[in-house]
Write an enzyme that holds these catalytic residues in place. Structure first.
Site, PDB file in Angstrom:
ATOM      1  CB  ALA A 278      -0.885  -0.014   1.244  1.00 16.35           C
TER       2      ALA A 278
ATOM      3  N   GLY B 179       0.740  -5.160   0.407  1.00 13.92           N
ATOM      4  CA  GLY B 179      -0.298  -5.236  -0.628  1.00 13.92           C
ATOM      5  C   GLY B 179       0.235  -5.819  -1.934  1.00 13.92           C
TER       6      GLY B 179
ATOM      7  CD  GLU C 248      -2.308  -7.885   1.810  1.00 14.75           C
ATOM      8  OE1 GLU C 248      -2.066  -6.709   1.455  1.00 14.75           O
ATOM      9  OE2 GLU C 248      -2.834  -8.164   2.890  1.00 14.75           O
TER      10      GLU C 248
ATOM     11  CD  GLU D  55       1.284  -5.873   5.423  1.00  6.06           C
ATOM     12  OE1 GLU D  55       2.069  -6.785   5.765  1.00  6.06           O
ATOM     13  OE2 GLU D  55       0.647  -5.900   4.352  1.00  6.06           O
TER      14      GLU D  55
HETATM   15  N1  CAA Z   1       4.586   3.526  -0.116  1.00  5.30           N
HETATM   16  C1  CAA Z   1       5.001   4.751  -0.506  1.00  5.30           C
HETATM   17  N2  CAA Z   1       6.268   5.000  -0.914  1.00  5.30           N
HETATM   18  C2  CAA Z   1       7.129   3.959  -0.919  1.00  5.30           C
HETATM   19  C3  CAA Z   1       6.747   2.653  -0.545  1.00  5.30           C
HETATM   20  C4  CAA Z   1       5.402   2.464  -0.121  1.00  5.30           C
HETATM   21  N3  CAA Z   1       4.926   1.264   0.245  1.00  5.30           N
HETATM   22  N4  CAA Z   1       7.817   1.850  -0.664  1.00  5.30           N
HETATM   23  C5  CAA Z   1       8.822   2.603  -1.115  1.00  5.30           C
HETATM   24  N5  CAA Z   1       8.418   3.891  -1.259  1.00  5.30           N
HETATM   25  C6  CAA Z   1       9.199   5.058  -1.691  1.00  5.30           C
HETATM   26  C7  CAA Z   1      10.178   5.471  -0.599  1.00  5.30           C
HETATM   27  O1  CAA Z   1       9.558   6.310   0.341  1.00  5.30           O
HETATM   28  C8  CAA Z   1      11.223   6.186  -1.433  1.00  5.30           C
HETATM   29  O2  CAA Z   1      10.761   7.474  -1.738  1.00  5.30           O
HETATM   30  P1  CAA Z   1      11.787   8.745  -1.777  1.00  5.30           P
HETATM   31  O3  CAA Z   1      12.690   8.454  -2.945  1.00  5.30           O
HETATM   32  O4  CAA Z   1      10.885   9.904  -1.975  1.00  5.30           O
HETATM   33  O5  CAA Z   1      12.528   8.705  -0.462  1.00  5.30           O
HETATM   34  C9  CAA Z   1      11.241   5.394  -2.749  1.00  5.30           C
HETATM   35  O6  CAA Z   1      10.024   4.685  -2.784  1.00  5.30           O
HETATM   36  C10 CAA Z   1      12.369   4.387  -2.780  1.00  5.30           C
HETATM   37  O7  CAA Z   1      12.270   3.581  -1.611  1.00  5.30           O
HETATM   38  P2  CAA Z   1      13.569   2.950  -0.919  1.00  5.30           P
HETATM   39  O8  CAA Z   1      14.674   3.954  -0.873  1.00  5.30           O
HETATM   40  O9  CAA Z   1      13.126   2.351   0.381  1.00  5.30           O
HETATM   41  O10 CAA Z   1      13.932   1.831  -2.018  1.00  5.30           O
HETATM   42  P3  CAA Z   1      14.789   0.510  -1.847  1.00  5.30           P
HETATM   43  O11 CAA Z   1      14.997   0.009  -3.237  1.00  5.30           O
HETATM   44  O12 CAA Z   1      15.979   0.749  -1.001  1.00  5.30           O
HETATM   45  O13 CAA Z   1      13.845  -0.524  -1.052  1.00  5.30           O
HETATM   46  C11 CAA Z   1      11.746  -1.643  -0.617  1.00  5.30           C
HETATM   47  C12 CAA Z   1      12.708  -1.084  -1.674  1.00  5.30           C
HETATM   48  C13 CAA Z   1      12.401  -2.867   0.078  1.00  5.30           C
HETATM   49  C14 CAA Z   1      10.505  -2.089  -1.359  1.00  5.30           C
HETATM   50  C15 CAA Z   1      11.440  -0.560   0.456  1.00  5.30           C
HETATM   51  O14 CAA Z   1      11.064   0.637  -0.214  1.00  5.30           O
HETATM   52  C16 CAA Z   1      10.326  -0.916   1.415  1.00  5.30           C
HETATM   53  O15 CAA Z   1      10.557  -1.660   2.354  1.00  5.30           O
HETATM   54  N6  CAA Z   1       9.101  -0.352   1.198  1.00  5.30           N
HETATM   55  C17 CAA Z   1       7.988  -0.458   2.122  1.00  5.30           C
HETATM   56  C18 CAA Z   1       7.425  -1.886   2.160  1.00  5.30           C
HETATM   57  C19 CAA Z   1       6.257  -1.972   3.121  1.00  5.30           C
HETATM   58  O16 CAA Z   1       6.349  -1.724   4.315  1.00  5.30           O
HETATM   59  N7  CAA Z   1       5.082  -2.393   2.591  1.00  5.30           N
HETATM   60  C20 CAA Z   1       3.881  -2.586   3.369  1.00  5.30           C
HETATM   61  C21 CAA Z   1       2.950  -1.436   3.142  1.00  5.30           C
HETATM   62  S1  CAA Z   1       1.477  -1.578   4.141  1.00  5.30           S
HETATM   63  C22 CAA Z   1       0.418  -2.567   3.250  1.00  5.30           C
HETATM   64  O17 CAA Z   1       0.734  -3.013   2.164  1.00  5.30           O
HETATM   65  C23 CAA Z   1      -0.919  -2.837   3.892  1.00  5.30           C
HETATM   66  C24 CAA Z   1      -1.778  -3.819   3.171  1.00  5.30           C
HETATM   67  O18 CAA Z   1      -1.836  -4.978   3.539  1.00  5.30           O
HETATM   68  C25 CAA Z   1      -2.616  -3.434   2.033  1.00  5.30           C
END
Ligand code: CAA
Length: 259
Positions: free
Chosen positions: A67, A110, A113, A133
């Site tokens: 998400a 997500g 998912e 999450e």
């Molecule tokens: N939402 C919004 N922005 C996100 C994002 C997300 N889920 N994941 C990454 N981004 C953004 C970061 O904020 C960053 O933005 P900026 O350049 O403006 O700083 C950009 O994408 C690059 O991110 P990273 O520097 O973290 O990239 P990376 O290549 O080093 O790592 C990753 C990639 C492992 C996917 C890491 O970004 C990450 O862990 N993301 C979050 C994953 C997460 O927690 N997902 C769960 C979301 S909650 C959910 O999904 C609920 C549900 O069940 C529906």
């Protein structure tokens, strides 16, 4: 097909729609807009008899990072309560034609998912699947508890959801989350080949097969067997069934008409 803000649509392969999630700047995080656009694609494909399946993919490094956290952070409890996203996920879950996911890199939250909403998953050997999450003080909200446990079993689902640890493509394969692993350069190609193969099959049988297979998630065995028998019986009355059997005995390729 129309243009979308968050998806790239490739119509170049006959009978298929290839959807590429296109928010690389946010690691393909799934905004509400993106989910609405995806549901719109699925609706268009549902209504078009010439289109037989969807292939969905991301970039080489990220399928989808879950998400969109900026969007999620802006919602308070009432906002989450009234969120339209569960309704959009339901539309994705109810799509009647096959969805093949081609997954390279991260499929998280997500994103994982969304993988579980696909019917067949082809993963690059660089793929990682996770439900992180818990690190955000929440739990999965689009099936990452219910679909995951039904797909990979209690042991792995508990480990993934409670610890937030990711699993590799190999682990996902042995757990039944993915169907095949390829080198990342071939993930999409293999997914398209499989989708083309399915597109060549009798469409009524494909539709019934998907519907009945998914019933297994929700029913007791005896009820599921009744669904299976009913669908099997209905298909016995189709022209495609007669054509399939005739072509077998005449040693030729069947010509299916979807009737
Ligand atoms: N939402 C919004 N922005 C996100 C994002 C997300 N889920 N994941 C990454 N981004 C953004 C970061 O904020 C960053 O933005 P900026 O350049 O403006 O700083 C950009 O994408 C690059 O991110 P990273 O520097 O973290 O990239 P990376 O290549 O080093 O790592 C990753 C990639 C492992 C996917 C890491 O970004 C990450 O862990 N993301 C979050 C994953 C997460 O927690 N997902 C769960 C979301 S909650 C959910 O999904 C609920 C549900 O069940 C529906």
């Amino acid at each position: 097909m129309k243009k979308y803000n968050t998806l790239l649509i490739d119509n170049s392969v006959k009978q298929l729609v290839i959807v590429k999630i296109n928010r690389p700047e946010a690691r393909n995080a799934l905004t509400t807009e993106l989910l609405i656009e995806l549901a719109d694609v699925l609706e268009n494909v549902t209504e078009n008899d010439a289109l037989k399946a969807i292939v969905i993919t991301g970039t080489e490094k990220v399928f989808a990072a879950g998400a969109d956290l900026k969007e999620m952070a802006a919602l308070d409890m009432i906002g989450v309560l009234e969120d339209i996203r569960p309704k959009i996920w339901k539309k994705i879950a109810n799509f009647p034609k096959p969805i093949i996911a081609a997954v390279n890199g991260f499929a998280l939250g997500g994103g994982c998912e969304l993988v579980m909403h696909a019917d067949i998953v082809i993963a690059g050997d660089n793929a990682q699947f996770g439900q992180p999450e818990i690190n955000l003080g929440i739990i999965p909200g689009a099936g990452g508890t219910q679909r995951l446990i039904r797909t990979v079993g209690k042991a792995l689902a508990m480990k993934m959801v409670l610890s937030g640890e990711f699993i590799s493509a190999e682990e996902a394969l042995s757990a039944g989350l993915v169907a095949e692993i390829t080198i990342p350069e071939l993930t999409l190609e293999r997914a398209i080949a499989l989708a083309k193969l399915i597109a060549s099959k009798p469409p009524l049988a494909v539709k019934q097969a998907k519907e009945v297979l998914l019933k297994a998630f929700e029913t007791h065995l005896d009820t599921g067997m009744q669904y299976e028998r009913k669908a099997f019986t209905v298909l016995s009355g189709t022209e495609d069934r007669n054509e399939g059997i005739a072509a077998f005995f005449e040693k030729r390729k069947p010509v299916f008409k979807g009737r």
